[in-house]
Design a protein around this motif. Structure first.
Motif, PDB file in Angstrom:
ATOM      1  N   LYS A 375     -40.613  -2.116 -39.863  1.00  0.00           N
ATOM      2  CA  LYS A 375     -40.686  -2.115 -41.329  1.00  0.00           C
ATOM      3  C   LYS A 375     -41.465  -0.902 -41.825  1.00  0.00           C
ATOM      4  N   VAL A 376     -42.527  -0.551 -41.135  1.00  0.00           N
ATOM      5  CA  VAL A 376     -43.325   0.598 -41.563  1.00  0.00           C
ATOM      6  C   VAL A 376     -42.513   1.882 -41.465  1.00  0.00           C
ATOM      7  N   LEU A 377     -41.714   2.005 -40.395  1.00  0.00           N
ATOM      8  CA  LEU A 377     -40.865   3.186 -40.255  1.00  0.00           C
ATOM      9  C   LEU A 377     -39.873   3.261 -41.413  1.00  0.00           C
ATOM     10  N   VAL A 378     -39.237   2.155 -41.717  1.00  0.00           N
ATOM     11  CA  VAL A 378     -38.263   2.140 -42.812  1.00  0.00           C
ATOM     12  C   VAL A 378     -38.928   2.501 -44.127  1.00  0.00           C
ATOM     13  N   LYS A 379     -40.115   1.978 -44.389  1.00  0.00           N
ATOM     14  CA  LYS A 379     -40.798   2.226 -45.669  1.00  0.00           C
ATOM     15  C   LYS A 379     -41.263   3.677 -45.801  1.00  0.00           C
ATOM     16  N   GLN A 380     -41.467   4.347 -44.672  1.00  0.00           N
ATOM     17  CA  GLN A 380     -41.886   5.745 -44.718  1.00  0.00           C
ATOM     18  C   GLN A 380     -40.704   6.703 -44.670  1.00  0.00           C
ATOM     19  N   CYS A 381     -39.515   6.180 -44.425  1.00  0.00           N
ATOM     20  CA  CYS A 381     -38.319   7.022 -44.309  1.00  0.00           C
ATOM     21  C   CYS A 381     -37.641   7.089 -45.678  1.00  0.00           C
ATOM     22  N   LEU A 382     -37.840   8.177 -46.403  1.00  0.00           N
ATOM     23  CA  LEU A 382     -37.371   8.266 -47.786  1.00  0.00           C
ATOM     24  C   LEU A 382     -35.868   8.075 -47.948  1.00  0.00           C
ATOM     25  N   PRO A 383     -35.008   8.638 -47.094  1.00  0.00           N
ATOM     26  CA  PRO A 383     -33.571   8.379 -47.255  1.00  0.00           C
ATOM     27  C   PRO A 383     -33.223   6.895 -47.138  1.00  0.00           C
ATOM     28  N   LEU A 384     -33.909   6.203 -46.202  1.00  0.00           N
ATOM     29  CA  LEU A 384     -33.665   4.773 -46.063  1.00  0.00           C
ATOM     30  C   LEU A 384     -34.165   3.998 -47.267  1.00  0.00           C
ATOM     31  N   VAL A 385     -35.330   4.358 -47.757  1.00  0.00           N
ATOM     32  CA  VAL A 385     -35.886   3.698 -48.942  1.00  0.00           C
ATOM     33  C   VAL A 385     -34.937   3.850 -50.126  1.00  0.00           C
ATOM     34  N   GLU A 386     -34.399   5.066 -50.309  1.00  0.00           N
ATOM     35  CA  GLU A 386     -33.475   5.302 -51.412  1.00  0.00           C
ATOM     36  C   GLU A 386     -32.209   4.462 -51.260  1.00  0.00           C
ATOM     37  N   ALA A 387     -31.688   4.380 -50.017  1.00  0.00           N
ATOM     38  CA  ALA A 387     -30.477   3.591 -49.782  1.00  0.00           C
ATOM     39  C   ALA A 387     -30.718   2.118 -50.060  1.00  0.00           C
ATOM     40  N   LEU A 388     -31.874   1.600 -49.650  1.00  0.00           N
ATOM     41  CA  LEU A 388     -32.191   0.198 -49.889  1.00  0.00           C
ATOM     42  C   LEU A 388     -32.372  -0.089 -51.373  1.00  0.00           C
ATOM     43  N   GLN A 389     -33.066   0.806 -52.074  1.00  0.00           N
ATOM     44  CA  GLN A 389     -33.277   0.599 -53.503  1.00  0.00           C
ATOM     45  C   GLN A 389     -31.966   0.696 -54.274  1.00  0.00           C
ATOM     46  N   LEU A 390     -31.145   1.666 -53.903  1.00  0.00           N
ATOM     47  CA  LEU A 390     -29.896   1.895 -54.613  1.00  0.00           C
ATOM     48  C   LEU A 390     -28.927   0.731 -54.458  1.00  0.00           C
ATOM     49  N   ASN A 391     -28.829   0.194 -53.248  1.00  0.00           N
ATOM     50  CA  ASN A 391     -27.809  -0.815 -52.970  1.00  0.00           C
ATOM     51  C   ASN A 391     -28.301  -2.248 -53.091  1.00  0.00           C
ATOM     52  N   PHE A 392     -29.607  -2.477 -52.891  1.00  0.00           N
ATOM     53  CA  PHE A 392     -30.100  -3.854 -52.857  1.00  0.00           C
ATOM     54  C   PHE A 392     -31.340  -4.079 -53.721  1.00  0.00           C
ATOM     55  N   GLY A 393     -31.819  -3.037 -54.370  1.00  0.00           N
ATOM     56  CA  GLY A 393     -33.094  -3.152 -55.081  1.00  0.00           C
ATOM     57  C   GLY A 393     -33.009  -3.919 -56.384  1.00  0.00           C
ATOM     58  N   THR A 394     -31.913  -3.778 -57.138  1.00  0.00           N
ATOM     59  CA  THR A 394     -31.779  -4.430 -58.437  1.00  0.00           C
ATOM     60  C   THR A 394     -31.045  -5.750 -58.276  1.00  0.00           C
ATOM     61  N   ARG A 395     -31.694  -6.828 -58.691  1.00  0.00           N
ATOM     62  CA  ARG A 395     -31.137  -8.165 -58.524  1.00  0.00           C
ATOM     63  C   ARG A 395     -31.041  -8.889 -59.870  1.00  0.00           C
ATOM     64  N   PRO A 396     -30.041  -9.753 -60.025  1.00  0.00           N
ATOM     65  CA  PRO A 396     -30.003 -10.579 -61.240  1.00  0.00           C
ATOM     66  C   PRO A 396     -31.227 -11.493 -61.298  1.00  0.00           C
ATOM     67  N   LYS A 397     -31.814 -11.572 -62.461  1.00  0.00           N
ATOM     68  CA  LYS A 397     -33.010 -12.403 -62.612  1.00  0.00           C
ATOM     69  C   LYS A 397     -32.652 -13.879 -62.660  1.00  0.00           C
ATOM     70  N   TYR A 398     -31.488 -14.192 -63.222  1.00  0.00           N
ATOM     71  CA  TYR A 398     -31.065 -15.586 -63.353  1.00  0.00           C
ATOM     72  C   TYR A 398     -29.725 -15.789 -62.642  1.00  0.00           C
ATOM     73  N   LYS A 399     -29.533 -16.980 -62.103  1.00  0.00           N
ATOM     74  CA  LYS A 399     -28.267 -17.293 -61.441  1.00  0.00           C
ATOM     75  C   LYS A 399     -27.242 -17.742 -62.471  1.00  0.00           C
ATOM     76  N   TYR A 400     -26.023 -17.230 -62.340  1.00  0.00           N
ATOM     77  CA  TYR A 400     -24.964 -17.611 -63.259  1.00  0.00           C
ATOM     78  C   TYR A 400     -23.612 -17.372 -62.595  1.00  0.00           C
ATOM     79  N   LYS A 401     -22.590 -17.984 -63.176  1.00  0.00           N
ATOM     80  CA  LYS A 401     -21.217 -17.768 -62.719  1.00  0.00           C
ATOM     81  C   LYS A 401     -20.316 -17.783 -63.954  1.00  0.00           C
ATOM     82  N   VAL A 402     -19.546 -16.717 -64.126  1.00  0.00           N
ATOM     83  CA  VAL A 402     -18.605 -16.646 -65.243  1.00  0.00           C
ATOM     84  C   VAL A 402     -17.355 -17.422 -64.873  1.00  0.00           C
ATOM     85  N   ASN A 403     -16.974 -18.365 -65.728  1.00  0.00           N
ATOM     86  CA  ASN A 403     -15.782 -19.161 -65.470  1.00  0.00           C
ATOM     87  C   ASN A 403     -14.550 -18.269 -65.513  1.00  0.00           C
ATOM     88  N   SER A 404     -13.793 -18.231 -64.431  1.00  0.00           N
ATOM     89  CA  SER A 404     -12.660 -17.309 -64.334  1.00  0.00           C
ATOM     90  C   SER A 404     -11.462 -17.782 -65.153  1.00  0.00           C
TER      91      SER A 404
END
Length: 480
Positions: A375-404
């Motif tokens: 974990k420490v290696l990943v947190k110090q590796c800037l390209p990895l940090v950017e990839a994690l933030q870009l793809n998984f960093g932003t999450r919905p605050k509330y759970k919901y489902k739009v009726n299709s």
């Protein structure tokens, strides 16, 4: 506040709560605007955190269950209707903020096309949708490897953009404008001298009937506020159903839009700069996000809880950020990034996790040359940090489902003075009474004889569905 004359007030399950007990400011009373009243309905004493809210023009046509509106696994179910009315003629909301300059949208009423009409190579005049898609496709070719997920999302977004426009054209054919125009017409007819002036942004919208203009304008106004807060996108009006609301979410929404909520609450009658409560609430619920920490994201991929990433876990990580099928060059690229980060002086001197934790041999592929990915290696590796933030960093605050499936939960009917149309529409509800059924009064006062007949038809319709008085109604001899 009006109390139905047939209501049995002695029933212990009925509690009448007047506006005086709910409004934050007694000077705002009396109030005749549902938009204003909705700003304080969550203040009802002893109300549970999650409660069901129905307008007075809705009745239930079949059994309603909690899971129809909410489940623990998926969260709140959201039922959407048509797209928000466009801010100006020939300018759908889908054109705004799409990095393409549209002169029809480059006006204050449409927030100046979301800033699209500026100088630079990234902005082009619209010369047809096909040209726009081709131009966008070319712009995505230079995306760097770790951001390939953005390219994929952008291409999918173009398809959705086309689908949205197609859906928009279909809704126009279904005459949804009429439904918006006539919504709660009786309440709008009450507006007179106390109606505030229409804001400047309303001047160029399609001409609507004056009695219904404020509803459409408040939808547009609310959408403009959402654009400023969350970015430009096409949004849908919420279907006329029962709303399962949460007080904690309402309070968070009101805190974020405090000034606009205050403005709406002070209006005695409906106004163009009202906030549309249901539209704002469900948009807020869908748009709110939070930023997940790198530690937690790392732990999500560390499925064996070894405090390191095995080759299997790395494969899962790569499959989520690169297009599939996963190219071998992507794997080699990741290995190169890890090798570079593990050999940096900062990691060698500051990270001791590689000494405490090692990846067991059987968790490495036979041809793997990876160091211990801690974990420490990943947190110090800037390209990895950017990839994690870009793809998984932003999450919905509330759970919901739009009726299709739209309009599967509700019937919506405008009660006109055309007897034939009314009979056909009522028979349609008899044939298929849905969970939520809404009948709006749009009778033309000029046709008194037809209106009287329609009132009898409506009474017969309700008696056919509800032949027995409920426990909350007075008996015939008790009604004054």
């Amino acid at each position: 506040m009006q109390i139905p004359h047939w209501l049995d007030l002695t029933n212990e399950r009925i509690t009448i709560v007047t506006h005086e007990f709910l409004t934050p400011n007694i000077q705002w009373l009396p109030v005749f605007s549902s938009a204003a009243i909705e700003t304080f309905i969550h203040r009802i004493p002893n109300l549970s955190n999650r409660f069901l809210y129905l307008n007075d023009d809705i009745f239930l046509g079949s059994h309603l269950y909690p899971e129809d509106l909410y489940t623990d696994s998926e969260g709140t179910r959201i039922f959407q209707a048509w797209l928000v009315p466009e801010c100006s003629q020939n300018c759908p909301w889908t054109y705004i903020g799409d990095k393409t300059c549209d002169q029809n949208c480059n006006i204050s009423e449409c927030q100046y096309d979301g800033g699209d009409c500026t100088d630079g190579d990234d902005y082009v005049q619209r010369r047809g949708l096909l040209h726009t898609i081709e131009r966008r496709g070319k712009k995505s070719e230079g995306t760097i490897l770790f951001r390939n997920v953005r390219t994929t999302t952008k291409n999918i977004g173009i398809k959705r953009f086309w689908d949205i426009l197609h859906s928009y054209n279909l809704t126009r054919k279904l005459d949804m404008k009429t439904l918006v125009d006539n919504y709660n017409k009786r309440l709008h007819n009450q507006q007179s001298k106390n109606v505030p002036l229409i804001p400047k942004f309303a001047n160029n919208v399609r001409s609507l009937q004056k009695t219904s203009e404020h509803f459409s304008q408040s939808l547009i106004y609310t959408n403009m506020l959402l654009n400023r807060r969350y970015g430009f996108k096409a949004r849908h009006v919420i279907s006329h159903v029962g709303f399962l609301l949460e007080k904690t979410i309402i309070e968070a929404m009101q805190k974020k839009f405090s000034q606009e909520i205050l403005t709406t609450a002070t209006h005695r009658f409906r106004a163009p700069n009202d906030l549309q409560f249901a539209f704002l609430y469900y948009s807020f619920l869908m748009e709110e996000t939070y930023n997940e920490t790198i530690d937690n994201i790392f732990d999500e991929f560390d499925t064996d809880h070894s405090l390191t990433w095995s080759d299997r876990e790395i494969r899962t990580f790569l499959s989520k950020i690169f297009p599939l099928p996963l190219d071998w060059s992507a794997v080699r690229f990741f290995e190169g990034v890890i090798q570079n980060c593990s050999q940096s002086p900062e990691y060698k001197y500051e990270d001791f996790a590689h000494k405490r934790h090692t990846t067991v041999l059987y968790e490495r592929y036979e041809d793997s040359h990876l160091p211990t990915v801690s974990k420490v290696l990943v947190k110090q590796c800037l390209p990895l940090v950017e990839a994690l933030q870009l793809n998984f960093g932003t999450r919905p605050k509330y759970k919901y489902k739009v009726n299709s499936k739209r309009n599967t939960f509700n019937n919506f009917m405008m009660l006109s003075s055309n007897v034939t149309e009314v009979v056909d529409a009522l028979d349609g509800i008899r044939r298929n009474p849905r969970k939520f059924n809404c009948i709006n009064d749009n009778l033309d006062p000029k046709y008194e004889e037809e209106n009287e007949l329609i009132r009898h038809l409506l009474e017969d319709f309700y008696l056919s569905l509800f032949p027995h008085r409920s426990q909350f109604e007075l008996q015939i001899g008790e009604i004054m």
